[in-house]
Design a protein around this motif. Structure first.
Motif, short mmCIF file in Angstrom:
data_model
loop_
_atom_site.label_atom_id
_atom_site.label_comp_id
_atom_site.label_asym_id
_atom_site.label_seq_id
_atom_site.Cartn_x
_atom_site.Cartn_y
_atom_site.Cartn_z
N THR A 57 46.18 31.80 39.60
CA THR A 57 45.97 33.18 39.14
C THR A 57 46.63 34.15 40.11
O THR A 57 46.95 33.80 41.25
CB THR A 57 44.47 33.50 39.03
N ASP A 58 46.80 35.38 39.64
CA ASP A 58 47.44 36.39 40.48
C ASP A 58 46.40 37.37 41.04
O ASP A 58 46.70 38.54 41.28
CB ASP A 58 48.52 37.14 39.70
N CYS A 59 45.19 36.91 41.21
CA CYS A 59 44.15 37.80 41.74
C CYS A 59 43.22 37.02 42.65
O CYS A 59 43.19 35.79 42.64
CB CYS A 59 43.37 38.45 40.61
N ASN A 61 39.07 36.86 43.88
CA ASN A 61 37.73 37.26 43.44
C ASN A 61 37.01 38.02 44.55
O ASN A 61 36.88 37.51 45.67
CB ASN A 61 36.90 36.05 43.02
N THR A 76 34.96 40.28 40.29
CA THR A 76 36.02 41.16 39.82
C THR A 76 37.36 40.64 40.32
O THR A 76 37.43 40.01 41.37
CB THR A 76 35.81 42.60 40.34
N CYS A 77 38.39 40.91 39.54
CA CYS A 77 39.72 40.40 39.87
C CYS A 77 40.55 41.49 40.52
O CYS A 77 40.75 42.56 39.92
CB CYS A 77 40.40 39.91 38.58
N VAL A 78 41.01 41.25 41.73
CA VAL A 78 41.89 42.18 42.43
C VAL A 78 43.30 41.59 42.42
O VAL A 78 43.54 40.53 42.99
CB VAL A 78 41.42 42.40 43.88
N LYS A 79 44.22 42.27 41.75
CA LYS A 79 45.57 41.76 41.59
C LYS A 79 46.30 41.69 42.93
O LYS A 79 46.19 42.59 43.77
CB LYS A 79 46.37 42.65 40.63
N ILE A 80 47.06 40.62 43.12
CA ILE A 80 47.92 40.46 44.30
C ILE A 80 49.36 40.70 43.85
O ILE A 80 49.94 39.86 43.14
CB ILE A 80 47.78 39.05 44.91
N THR A 84 51.77 38.24 41.55
CA THR A 84 52.11 38.63 40.18
C THR A 84 53.61 38.59 39.96
O THR A 84 54.10 38.08 38.95
CB THR A 84 51.57 40.04 39.88
#
Length: 531
Positions: A57-59, A61, A76-80, A84
């Motif tokens: 994944t690109d996030c 937790n 919650t997903c925090v985008k990297i 990405t």
């Protein structure tokens, strides 16, 4: 089939829908054109599932523990951003590999149809399809993204070869009165392939984490059907007579195709073309580029092929979910259903084109089609600029703009370039013409596929302005230069361009010199020469 063809307008024969013609047309488009369309859209819906499997994944937790209650906040997903970008770039390689390999496949059209014939080319291409399906289906089991890329390369080669062979084959076996409608069936099956890929890619179907390899491998099913039908598909009578000199076999095939023994006028036309080709020989690509008698035909076809892709159509299909996300449409079912809606409209309007092309003509449909795309590109630009108003109805208005754009494309710019390429060239020039035109089409397809995300990021809501100017240019060119070709023999079509190419009209043609509809208007000629 024993029924005799009736005569209308003197010597004109009314076509008969024979078993041989149906089998040839049906399984050429089902086995080849369908797969091309299917693989345009199949990577769109399961894109996140494929990227998650191979690249994670690109996030990250973010979980906040609350010790006093021994409970925690929802994850919650925090985008990297770096992750990405890496995921998107790797997936873009797989997407663009299809178009890049299509360029290679287009260069194989001439050699393959020359060595194996039109029908034999389908067998060769089906072998390529099976290899592609094997790679795509086993990519997850082998945990190898490289295998996915290899599979996309093979299916791209298949599609590049199919885009040349299918229009050539169905154009050569079709009666001239139906050649337009039958030619559009090529595009119709492409649109159906796109729609089927969108439907099967839904989360409720095969677009899941577990089933996406089946979705990719499904591409071989049409090849199985085509291989079963090959013995019932007729050979091209034009290939038999003009390229192989088999007069008797060509006549026998033509009788089965037309359902009547009265085929002498069509045989005479082919014999005249065979005689001309025996003097000139089969043209190479270099000879085609130098040949004055096909100069404006080639210019017309190349500009149509380039505009078909640079108008942005495959950007819509490759990245439809991203376009809807930018427009503010929620991800998941709303985006998927919007994409399916676009596919349904594409199919319906292509069916409309099949029904009206022999009435409206090729030129009217393609000129008005590009004209509609100009309007909807402008409308899309306005809508995207209004998104800051945060009104829900404006977001969904973007769907209407995309659908309007698809309507314009489907009635003319989608099907007609493939049909016209088969119509504008005589037998000796047709294979190299398909090689050159398909190569340009796939090159533009590749450029759009690899560059659209970056262009969209750079231009924001104005990305469709670029496509609009392409449509404006080709609309003006076709309105001035392109003649109408419906209902005419290949020799008559060649004579339509004779004056513009500064070559004499072939005296062996059946074109009536008093028929003004069979000539390029002098006003258009004078204007083009001034330009």
């Amino acid at each position: 089939m024993g029924k005799q063809a009736s005569l209308v307008d003197g010597n004109e024969q009314k076509p008969i829908l024979t078993f041989s013609l149906v089998m040839g047309v049906l399984f050429s488009v089902v086995g080849s054109s369908f797969q091309y369309g299917y693989n345009i859209a199949v990577v769109n819906a399961p894109a996140d599932e494929v990227k998650d499997f191979y690249f994670g994944t690109d996030c990250m937790n973010a979980t906040l523990a609350i010790s006093t209650t021994n409970q925690s906040e929802p994850e919650t997903c925090v985008k990297i951003p770096e992750k990405t970008t890496y995921r998107n770039n790797m997936f873009a390689i797989a997407v663009s590999a299809f178009a890049a390999a299509g360029m290679v496949g287009s260069l194989l059209v001439g050699p393959v149809v020359g060595k194996f014939g039109r029908r034999g080319a389908f067998i060769v291409n089906n072998i390529i399809s099976f290899v592609a399906a094997l790679c795509l289906g086993l990519g997850k089991t082998a945990n190898s993204f490289a295998l996915i890329i290899v599979g996309r390369v093979f299916i791209g080669i298949f599609a590049g070869l199919a885009t040349g062979v299918v229009p050539m084959y169905i154009g050569e076996i079709s009666p001239k009165q139906w050649r337009g409608a039958i030619g559009v069936l090529n595009q119709l099956l492409i649109t159906i392939g796109i729609l089927v890929a969108q439907l099967l890619g839904l989360q409720s179907m095969l677009g899941t984490e577990e089933k996406w390899p089946i979705l990719f491998a499904f591409t071989c099913v049409p090849s199985v059907l085509q291989l079963i039908a090959i013995p019932f598909m007729p050979k091209s009578p034009r290939y038999l007579l003009i390229d192989q000199g088999k007069d008797t076999e060509a006549r026998n095939v033509l009788v089965k195709l037309r359902g009547t023994e009265n085929v002498e006028s069509e045989m005479d036309e082919m014999r005249a073309e065979a005689s001309a080709q025996s003097a000139d020989g089969q043209l190479t690509i270099l000879q085609l580029l130098r040949e004055r008698s096909v100069r404006w035909q080639l210019i017309t076809v190349l500009l149509m092929m380039a505009a078909q892709q640079l108008s942005g159509i495959n950007a819509v299909f490759f990245y439809s979910n991203r376009i809807f996300e930018t427009a503010g449409i929620p991800s998941g079912n709303p985006q998927d259903l919007a994409s399916v809606g676009v596919g349904v409209v594409n199919v319906i309007m292509t069916i409309v084109s099949v029904g009206v092309i022999e009435w409206a003509g090729r030129k009217a449909l393609i000129v008005w089609g590009f004209g509609m795309m100009i309007f909807w590109c402008a409308a899309m630009t306005v809508v995207l600029n209004m998104l800051t108003m945060n009104l829900t109805w404006i977001s969904y208005l973007s769907i209407a703009c995309v659908i309007g754009y698809i309507v314009g494309f489907a009635i003319g710019p989608g099907p007609i370039p493939w049909l016209i390429t088969a119509e504008l060239f005589r037998q000796s020039a047709r294979p190299p013409a398909f090689m050159v035109s398909c190569l340009l089409n796939w090159t533009c397809n590749f450029i759009i596929g690899i560059s659209f995300p970056a262009i969209a990021d750079a231009t924001g809501p104005y990305v469709f302005i670029i496509f609009m100017f392409v449509c404006i240019g080709i609309t003006a060119f076709l309105a001035i230069v392109m003649p109408e070709t419906k209902g005419k023999t290949f020799q008559e079509i060649s004579n339509l361009f004779a004056k513009r190419n500064s070559v004499p009209v072939n005296s062996g043609s059946s074109t009536n010199e008093g028929d003004e509809s069979a000539k390029i208007p002098l006003q258009s000629m004078d204007h083009a020469e001034r330009v």
